[in-house]
Design an enzyme around this catalytic site. Structure first.
Site, PDB file in Angstrom:
ATOM      1  N   ARG A  70       0.824  -1.104  -0.226  1.00 33.02           N
ATOM      2  CA  ARG A  70       0.017   0.063   0.103  1.00 33.02           C
ATOM      3  C   ARG A  70       1.014   1.334   0.073  1.00 33.02           C
ATOM      4  NH1 ARG A  70      -3.507   2.198   4.494  1.00 33.02           N
ATOM      5  NH2 ARG A  70      -5.357   3.470   3.456  1.00 33.02           N
ATOM      6  N   HIS A  74       0.410   4.305  -2.675  1.00 35.35           N
ATOM      7  CA  HIS A  74      -0.138   5.425  -2.079  1.00 35.35           C
ATOM      8  C   HIS A  74       1.390   6.515  -2.517  1.00 35.35           C
ATOM      9  CE1 HIS A  74      -3.657   5.329   0.770  1.00 35.35           C
ATOM     10  NE2 HIS A  74      -3.564   4.297   0.061  1.00 35.35           N
ATOM     11  N   ASN A 102      -3.899   8.900   4.462  1.00 35.63           N
ATOM     12  CA  ASN A 102      -2.970   8.282   5.052  1.00 35.63           C
ATOM     13  C   ASN A 102      -2.643   8.199   6.489  1.00 35.63           C
ATOM     14  OD1 ASN A 102      -1.777   7.826   2.375  1.00 35.63           O
ATOM     15  ND2 ASN A 102      -0.815   9.737   2.395  1.00 35.63           N
ATOM     16  N   HIS A 201      -6.239  -6.069  -2.498  1.00 37.13           N
ATOM     17  CA  HIS A 201      -7.291  -6.045  -1.173  1.00 37.13           C
ATOM     18  C   HIS A 201      -7.509  -7.495  -1.032  1.00 37.13           C
ATOM     19  CE1 HIS A 201      -8.877  -1.704  -1.193  1.00 37.13           C
ATOM     20  NE2 HIS A 201      -7.505  -1.814  -0.954  1.00 37.13           N
TER      21      HIS A 201
END
Length: 327
Positions: A70, A74, A102, A201
């Protein structure tokens, strides 16, 4: 002069096509500047050092694999893969760590710091933090049983970050399908790549605050799943930080369980279930739910493409000595 309805639609389509071509051009230029053997002569132990550290971190806490994956996502979705997400706030930098998507959510910074420290001891000033994020994401997926791919390297680190961009460019868990498609399209991704990347996910966890509305107010959710989730996520904000698995069936294994859940209305987040909600991506979800190898292939290709989003190369940016601050 105001545009009529037909002209407005045509203009929007033309604008989307233009933006897609710009992103595609940047992607092709970036791809030419990065290479899989970038550190062969300057830091031959770079990849093995990162791999060993990731394997150790995931062994200590399996959730860390999803967290490191992740982190890379991001980072790349906010002004490109430049390690800007790792920068702490200063008097001149309003960083991304405290942005809404975040703060209290993104983690794994300590693992990246450990890797950077190890690399600085064997080849100081050579391996960028942005490249560490890209390799650590791949190694995390492999450590969890997922596919591998050859990471292209040669990124450099930014000297700034953007709190505003982090708040506006990262896809939210509340987005409907059309908005998800638009958000990913703006980064140059197709619907197929959107669905493939969402398969990340299949591992990891989410906070109660991100799925509370879904389990209490949405109807396209398996009733037994909703009932089960409510035991750990009450209607009270006191439970905001309680965690539940994004993939309730195999959350520490990187497989295609995420898609199998979606076809049964067992997606945890609203944005997840939107991929199988009677829209244009239903067939893609069904395909991945039935064919893990197809998912692995498409996920690896999409990750490779994501890693090439607007990197800093050549003399642009710098190689940070400490990933959390500018040299």
């Amino acid at each position: 002069m105001a545009l009529n309805s037909h002209s407005s639609i045509s203009f929007k389509r033309s604008l989307c096509l233009f933006l897609f071509l710009v992103v595609l051009l940047n992607f092709k230029m970036a791809s030419a500047q990065l290479s899989t053997d970038f550190y062969n002569s300057t830091c031959s132990k770079a990849l093995s050092t990162i791999e060993a550290a990731v394997i150790k971190a995931v062994a200590n806490e399996q959730r860390m694999g999803a967290s490191l994956l992740r982190l890379h996502f991001h980072d790349c979705f906010v002004n490109g893969c430049d390690a800007s997400i790792l920068l702490d706030d200063t008097s001149s930098i309003n960083g991304e760590k405290t942005s809404a998507p975040n703060v209290g959510s993104v983690r794994g910074y300590d693992v990246i710091d450990t890797i950077k420290s190890q690399l600085e001891s064997i080849c100081p000033g050579v391996v960028s933090c942005a490249d560490i994020l890209a390799v650590a994401a791949r190694d995390s997926v492999v450590a969890l049983g997922g596919p591998s791919w050859k990471v292209e390297l040669g990124r450099r680190d930014s000297t700034n970050a953007s709190f505003t961009a982090a708040n506006t460019q990262l896809p939210s868990f509340i987005l409907d399908l059309d908005d998800l498609i638009t958000t990913f399209s703006q980064k140059g991704f197709t619907e197929k790549e959107l669905v493939a990347l969402s398969g990340a996910h299949t591992t990891g966890e989410a906070r109660c605050v991100t799925f509370r509305n879904r389990i209490y107010n949405e109807t396209n959710i398996d009733s037994s799943l909703a009932t089960s989730l409510k035991t750990n996520c009450s209607s009270s904000t006191a439970d905001d930080d309680n965690l539940s698995s994004l993939d309730a069936t195999s959350h520490v294994i990187f497989d295609n369980g995420y898609y199998k859940n979606l076809v049964k209305n067992k997606g945890l987040l609203h944005s997840d279930q939107q991929l199988f909600s009677g829209g244009s991506t239903d067939s893609l979800v069904t395909n991945y739910s039935e064919n893990a190898n197809e998912f692995y292939k498409d996920f690896a290709n999409a990750m490779l493409k994501m890693g090439q989003l607007s990197p800093l190369t050549g003399t642009n940016g710098q190689i940070r000595t400490n990933c959390s601050k500018v040299n």
